[in-house]
Write a protein that holds these residues in place. Structure first.
Motif, PDB file in Angstrom:
ATOM      1  N   PHE A  77      25.581  18.236 -45.051  1.00 17.72           N
ATOM      2  CA  PHE A  77      25.016  17.700 -44.117  1.00 17.72           C
ATOM      3  C   PHE A  77      23.536  17.294 -43.857  1.00 17.72           C
ATOM      4  O   PHE A  77      23.378  16.078 -42.962  1.00 17.72           O
ATOM      5  CB  PHE A  77      24.916  19.674 -43.337  1.00 17.72           C
ATOM      6  N   LEU A  78      22.781  17.154 -44.814  1.00 17.57           N
ATOM      7  CA  LEU A  78      21.368  16.664 -44.674  1.00 17.57           C
ATOM      8  C   LEU A  78      21.306  15.006 -45.084  1.00 17.57           C
ATOM      9  O   LEU A  78      20.772  13.850 -44.561  1.00 17.57           O
ATOM     10  CB  LEU A  78      19.961  17.143 -45.676  1.00 17.57           C
ATOM     11  N   ALA A  79      22.865  14.525 -46.119  1.00 16.91           N
ATOM     12  CA  ALA A  79      22.738  13.497 -46.491  1.00 16.91           C
ATOM     13  C   ALA A  79      23.413  12.398 -44.773  1.00 16.91           C
ATOM     14  O   ALA A  79      23.564  11.731 -45.238  1.00 16.91           O
ATOM     15  CB  ALA A  79      23.965  13.563 -47.238  1.00 16.91           C
ATOM     16  N   SER A  80      24.309  13.176 -43.640  1.00 16.37           N
ATOM     17  CA  SER A  80      24.837  12.723 -42.735  1.00 16.37           C
ATOM     18  C   SER A  80      22.868  11.792 -42.272  1.00 16.37           C
ATOM     19  O   SER A  80      23.938  10.777 -41.599  1.00 16.37           O
ATOM     20  CB  SER A  80      25.688  13.009 -42.378  1.00 16.37           C
ATOM     21  N   LEU A  81      22.509  12.531 -41.948  1.00 16.41           N
ATOM     22  CA  LEU A  81      21.055  12.283 -41.754  1.00 16.41           C
ATOM     23  C   LEU A  81      20.728  10.583 -41.801  1.00 16.41           C
ATOM     24  O   LEU A  81      20.436  10.161 -41.564  1.00 16.41           O
ATOM     25  CB  LEU A  81      19.964  13.372 -41.245  1.00 16.41           C
ATOM     26  N   LEU A  94      19.864   2.285 -35.753  1.00 17.75           N
ATOM     27  CA  LEU A  94      18.825   4.067 -35.201  1.00 17.75           C
ATOM     28  C   LEU A  94      18.047   4.370 -35.728  1.00 17.75           C
ATOM     29  O   LEU A  94      17.303   5.420 -35.023  1.00 17.75           O
ATOM     30  CB  LEU A  94      20.310   4.994 -35.660  1.00 17.75           C
ATOM     31  N   GLY A  95      17.831   4.397 -37.309  1.00 24.62           N
ATOM     32  CA  GLY A  95      16.388   4.426 -38.012  1.00 24.62           C
ATOM     33  C   GLY A  95      15.453   4.363 -37.207  1.00 24.62           C
ATOM     34  O   GLY A  95      14.258   4.921 -37.019  1.00 24.62           O
ATOM     35  N   SER A  96      15.681   2.909 -36.840  1.00 22.98           N
ATOM     36  CA  SER A  96      14.275   2.380 -36.252  1.00 22.98           C
ATOM     37  C   SER A  96      13.977   2.419 -34.470  1.00 22.98           C
ATOM     38  O   SER A  96      12.551   2.580 -33.604  1.00 22.98           O
ATOM     39  CB  SER A  96      13.534   1.087 -36.506  1.00 22.98           C
ATOM     40  N   LEU A 148      13.545   8.792 -42.780  1.00 23.35           N
ATOM     41  CA  LEU A 148      14.703   8.258 -42.192  1.00 23.35           C
ATOM     42  C   LEU A 148      14.109   7.830 -41.071  1.00 23.35           C
ATOM     43  O   LEU A 148      14.707   6.658 -40.289  1.00 23.35           O
ATOM     44  CB  LEU A 148      14.724   9.758 -41.559  1.00 23.35           C
ATOM     45  N   PHE A 149      13.144   8.138 -39.628  1.00 21.48           N
ATOM     46  CA  PHE A 149      13.022   7.608 -38.137  1.00 21.48           C
ATOM     47  C   PHE A 149      11.223   7.783 -38.235  1.00 21.48           C
ATOM     48  O   PHE A 149      10.798   8.890 -37.891  1.00 21.48           O
ATOM     49  CB  PHE A 149      13.724   8.521 -37.275  1.00 21.48           C
ATOM     50  N   PRO A 150      11.159   6.565 -38.716  1.00 22.70           N
ATOM     51  CA  PRO A 150       9.193   6.459 -38.532  1.00 22.70           C
ATOM     52  C   PRO A 150       8.544   5.956 -36.982  1.00 22.70           C
ATOM     53  O   PRO A 150       7.861   6.246 -37.756  1.00 22.70           O
ATOM     54  CB  PRO A 150       9.413   5.219 -39.562  1.00 22.70           C
TER      55      PRO A 150
END
Length: 314
Positions: free
Chosen positions: A180-184, A192-194, A216-218
């Motif tokens: 589940f967490l790996a899907s993020l 999407l990450g940035s 993941l999302f800085p």
């Protein structure tokens, strides 16, 4: 702005408001309202023009649809066939909200070049969630919200979109937590990450660890983990390095906050309602307690020593 309301007990105030549980056709007056920009169909079977793909509004920007309770679950009904028609909705549409409607067929949004906000309703009700392979082509999309859905199903289609807000809520983990967490991670590998500014992961009943949102999302400004009752660990120690403005950890088992939050200069709202440890004796209080403070420099806050449910850091 027009609301057509089929709920006899619901009171709303809009610029135009009609109450009726079913329309075979729109009222005649609407056929002369060509410049209508916002239409809400609340608890009502879709009128025939929508079913036929013949909405008379050339400038419609926002459409909200919430079918009557009970009837909305029959996704095979003929009056829901319009959802599978890529030509059913006007190309001017920018915001589409399906409310609590389950199992929407998504072909109706495929050819919407301006769609920027999609609230998808509930998935996995009467049939497995079907994520179309073309979803990543919706390049204009900026906000995405879905209920009873799995990030593992959606990650590959969302990762290349420049989304600013993503919301997943209310489901059980049917896969291993690591998966589940790996899907993020998959979700964060593309644009999407940035681009992501707001991430909501709410009410996942079996989730025990928080995602590593720092790596993941800085650029994240709003993180909402409310209602993940089993989350106790996993908040990154570097959380204070994010430009967070809002952090919601309500209804979790988070015991302490990362020490890096002491130095944050951006955080304005910290929600700790009914956290197992941070709310202390006030965890059953029904109202919000607002604390005006300048920073999180007080070690007592970081160590979970203050029984506040809600902090407003102005």
């Amino acid at each position: 702005i027009l609301t057509i309301d089929g709920d006899a007990h619901q009171l709303t105030a809009t610029r135009g408001h009609l109450r009726r549980d079913r329309y075979d056709e729109f009222p005649v007056v609407l056929w002369h309202t060509r410049r209508l920009r916002s239409l809400s169909l609340y608890w009502i079977v879709p009128p025939s023009p929508l079913i036929r793909g013949d909405l008379p509004f050339d400038h419609l920007v926002e459409l909200s649809i919430d079918y009557p309770l009970g009837e909305e679950k029959n996704y095979t009904d003929v009056w829901r066939a319009w959802e599978s028609d890529p030509n059913a909705l006007p190309r001017t549409l920018e915001v589409l909200n399906f409310g609590h409607t389950p199992d929407v067929s998504l072909e109706c949004i495929r050819l919407l070049p301006r769609l920027r906000e999609l609230r998808l309703g509930q998935r996995n009700q009467k049939r497995p969630d079907i994520v179309p392979g073309w979803f990543h082509e919706l390049r204009s999309l900026r906000r995405f919200e879905v209920h009873i859905a799995k990030p593992t199903d959606w990650a590959a289609q969302l990762c290349d979109l420049s989304l600013e807000a993503v919301s997943f809520s209310s489901d059980y983990l049917e896969e291993a937590e690591d998966q589940f967490l790996a899907s993020l991670n998959v979700m964060a590998n593309g644009a999407l990450g940035s681009s992501l500014r707001k991430f909501k992961l709410e009410n996942y009943q079996d989730l025990t660890r928080a995602p590593d949102v720092v790596s993941l999302f800085p650029n994240l400004q709003h993180l909402d983990l409310r209602g993940n009752f089993l989350i106790e660990t996993g908040l990154p120690e570097e959380l204070g390095q994010l430009p967070l403005v809002v952090l919601d950890l309500s209804y979790t088992k988070v015991r302490t906050l990362p020490a890096s939050l002491r130095g944050t200069k951006t955080l304005k709202l910290l929600y700790l309602l009914s956290t197992a440890w941070l709310s202390g004796p006030l965890e059953n209080w029904e109202g919000d307690i607002v604390l005006q403070a300048g920073s999180l420099a007080d070690p007592a806050i970081v160590q979970g020593g203050l029984p506040y449910m809600y902090l407003s850091l102005a």
